[in-house]
Design a protein around this motif. Structure first.
Motif, short mmCIF file in Angstrom:
data_model
loop_
_atom_site.label_atom_id
_atom_site.label_comp_id
_atom_site.label_asym_id
_atom_site.label_seq_id
_atom_site.Cartn_x
_atom_site.Cartn_y
_atom_site.Cartn_z
N GLY A 167 0.78 -1.22 0.00
CA GLY A 167 0.00 0.00 0.00
C GLY A 167 0.82 1.27 0.00
O GLY A 167 0.26 2.37 0.07
N ASN A 172 0.06 2.70 -3.71
CA ASN A 172 -1.38 2.84 -3.94
C ASN A 172 -2.12 2.11 -2.81
O ASN A 172 -2.40 0.92 -2.90
CB ASN A 172 -1.75 2.26 -5.31
N PRO A 173 -2.46 2.83 -1.76
CA PRO A 173 -3.06 2.19 -0.58
C PRO A 173 -4.37 1.45 -0.85
O PRO A 173 -4.69 0.49 -0.16
CB PRO A 173 -3.31 3.35 0.39
N HIS A 174 -5.10 1.86 -1.86
CA HIS A 174 -6.42 1.25 -2.10
C HIS A 174 -6.34 -0.11 -2.78
O HIS A 174 -7.35 -0.79 -2.89
CB HIS A 174 -7.29 2.21 -2.92
N THR A 175 -5.15 -0.51 -3.23
CA THR A 175 -5.01 -1.83 -3.86
C THR A 175 -4.79 -2.94 -2.84
O THR A 175 -4.76 -4.10 -3.19
CB THR A 175 -3.84 -1.83 -4.88
N TRP A 176 -4.63 -2.58 -1.59
CA TRP A 176 -4.37 -3.55 -0.53
C TRP A 176 -5.47 -3.48 0.52
O TRP A 176 -5.93 -2.40 0.87
CB TRP A 176 -3.02 -3.27 0.14
N ARG A 218 -1.94 -3.26 4.79
CA ARG A 218 -1.19 -2.05 4.46
C ARG A 218 -0.07 -1.83 5.47
O ARG A 218 -0.26 -2.01 6.67
CB ARG A 218 -2.09 -0.83 4.41
#
Length: 164
Positions: free
Chosen positions: A137, A140-144, A149
């Motif tokens: 994350g 791109n934090p929203h991919t995890w 994260r």
């Protein structure tokens, strides 16, 4: 016992380095000692006397040092290169040559059974190229998922899910 590869002369000196301390019945203090030799010395010793036993890439001398302690020679492939070793094994323990082989491999590869899980993970992290490790994350934090994260991540198999 020796840092580096023993020359022929050093090998024979190491064969008798404890001669004044040796217990003729037990073979101590020789049992368990080992050192690296050249491939030519490995083959020379194989041709010297009939071996007591032969296994894949390993043989024991038919002449005992003392008691049940004899010389065992190993040819071990480590990181794609064959390396040869000599060790003194006490054959009252039939697994002694296999245990010595495992100890040599562990020493030469830096492996250690005494490492904790955390230490092993740290070793894997440190040995992994920076291109293949990161923090979940971080970019791109929203991919995890939220609970992952900030954790360390190592890319395996290029991130694919196929097995070969």
């Amino acid at each position: 016992m020796l840092d580096g590869v023993a020359t022929r002369e050093q090998m024979f000196q190491l064969f008798s380095r404890h001669k004044e301390l040796i217990d003729p019945l037990s073979g101590t203090p020789y049992s368990g000692e080992w050192f690296r030799i050249t491939a030519s010395e490995y083959h020379s010793m194989l041709d010297l006397l009939p071996p007591l036993f032969m296994r894949t890439d390993m043989f024991g001398m038919s002449e005992f040092k003392a008691g049940n302690v004899t010389s065992v020679f190993f040819a071990i492939r480590i990181r794609g290169r064959e390396r040869c070793f000599h060790g003194f094994c006490d054959l009252t323990d039939r697994q002694s040559p296999d245990k010595m082989r495992a100890a040599i491999i562990a020493h030469e590869t830096g492996a250690s059974d005494s490492m904790t899980r955390a230490e092993k993970l740290e070793a894997i992290w440190n040995a992994t190229h920076p291109d293949f490790r990161g923090i979940a994350g971080e970019i791109n934090p929203h991919t995890w998922p939220a609970d992952h994260r900030g954790k360390r991540v190592v890319l395996v198999n290029n991130g694919g899910h196929e097995r070969s």
